[in-house]
Design an enzyme around this catalytic site. Structure first.
Site, PDB file in Angstrom:
ATOM      1  N   HIS A 105       0.842  -1.206   0.000  1.00 47.39           N
ATOM      2  CA  HIS A 105       0.000   0.000   0.000  1.00 47.39           C
ATOM      3  C   HIS A 105       0.873   1.251   0.000  1.00 47.39           C
ATOM      4  O   HIS A 105       0.567   2.237  -0.675  1.00 47.39           O
ATOM      5  CB  HIS A 105      -0.888   0.040   1.255  1.00 47.39           C
ATOM      6  CG  HIS A 105      -1.890  -1.070   1.335  1.00 47.39           C
ATOM      7  ND1 HIS A 105      -1.798  -2.084   2.247  1.00 47.39           N
ATOM      8  CD2 HIS A 105      -3.015  -1.317   0.619  1.00 47.39           C
ATOM      9  CE1 HIS A 105      -2.819  -2.906   2.104  1.00 47.39           C
ATOM     10  NE2 HIS A 105      -3.577  -2.467   1.121  1.00 47.39           N
ATOM     11  N   SER A 127       0.425  -8.990   1.151  1.00 50.38           N
ATOM     12  CA  SER A 127      -1.033  -8.990   1.187  1.00 50.38           C
ATOM     13  C   SER A 127      -1.457  -8.881   2.637  1.00 50.38           C
ATOM     14  O   SER A 127      -0.803  -9.462   3.525  1.00 50.38           O
ATOM     15  CB  SER A 127      -1.566 -10.306   0.602  1.00 50.38           C
ATOM     16  OG  SER A 127      -2.918 -10.480   0.982  1.00 50.38           O
TER      17      SER A 127
END
Ligand code: PAF
Length: 282
Positions: A36, A188
């Site tokens: 991210h 993830s």
């Protein structure tokens, strides 16, 4: 950095940010990791201000999936984003996103059907619906998504083209390369579900994919390479392989060999409580 969870103040805040230049949106479900943050950094390179949305979207989880267990850690996420010079976190509650009586669904036919769409019915309707809403709420000039969710990116670009979106336009929806651990495992939020032993075994996924890609590039039969990939994953302790497929990168059409168009290998496999997905260029 402001954190806003109501739509009217969000609109006022983004209008003010836009006076300084382009605004980029990075949509997330929180539980942020370096993948991210690489989206945020790329957004920062391209825009004057970065807005990060954090919303665990119930509509993209199927019955029996991990909606309740999905990690929620807004305080930690906020600290990370403050240190990345993010201007605004948009963190609506479920009632703000889907008020009582909410009835609209966006469904992108075709491209949503295979791969994760086949294993998670309704998942991409949920994604397209919430991303369309996020786009209308924030009205960003550009938006960034991880290439780890390649099919999601394709669905969102198709939606933006089909609905003639202008904030952002389809060509201002950018994919950012997958960030990987040292052993190749794609980052993830769901890696948090892995025990230490499962985490070690999970490194077999990128390794088996690289082996299959080398075989396919060398002219090996695609079906044989994919069957071997499945066997390696089972031997490493994966309990199911939802799919292992070669597909055309843009249309996501199934391929049984390399032609002129760019191809990618897509895999989803389950280990312990986690369902891991990955894709790589072939
Ligand atoms: O990739 C995700 O985290 C989600 O699918 C997204 C794009 C934020 C929509 O909920």
């Amino acid at each position: 950095m402001q954190t806003i969870n109501r739509l009217n103040p969000l609109r006022d805040a983004v209008t003010a940010l836009r006076r300084d230049g382009p605004v980029a949106l990075v949509p997330t479900m929180g539980a942020l990791h370096d993948g991210h943050l690489s989206l945020v950094r790329e957004a920062k390179r391209r825009a004057a201000h970065v807005v990060v949305s954090i919303f665990v979207n119930p509509r993209q989880f199927g019955a029996g999936e991990d909606l309740a267990a999905y990690p929620r850690q807004l305080a930690r996420d906020s600290e990370l984003l403050a240190s990345e010079d993010v201007s605004l976190i948009w963190a609506p509650g479920v009632e703000e996103m889907y008020p009582p009586g909410y009835a609209t669904n966006i469904s992108v036919a075709g491209i949503s059907d295979g791969l994760c769409g086949a294993n998670r019915p309704g998942h991409f309707d949920g994604v397209a619906t919430v991303v369309c809403k996020l786009f209308h709420q924030v009205l960003p000039d550009l938006a960034l998504f991880g290439e780890k969710d390649w099919q999601q990116l394709a669905v969102i670009r198709r939606m933006a083209r089909d609905l003639d979106l202008t904030q952002p336009r389809a060509d201002a929806i950018h994919g950012v390369p997958t960030v990987r651990e040292a052993d190749g495992l794609a980052l993830s939020s769901r890696n948090a579900y892995l025990t230490a032993d499962e985490r070690e075994r999970a490194g077999a996924l990128p390794q088996a994919m690289r082996t299959a890609i080398a075989q396919i590039r060398a002219g090996g039969a695609v079906a044989d390479s994919l069957a071997e990939l499945q066997r390696s994953l089972t031997a490493a302790g994966f309990t199911a392989v939802d799919y292992a497929e070669l597909r055309e990168a843009d249309s996501l059409a199934l391929l049984d060999g390399l032609g002129g168009l760019p191809a990618r290998l897509f895999v989803a496999a389950r280990i312990g409580r986690a369902r891991l997905i990955d894709n790589m260029p072939v």
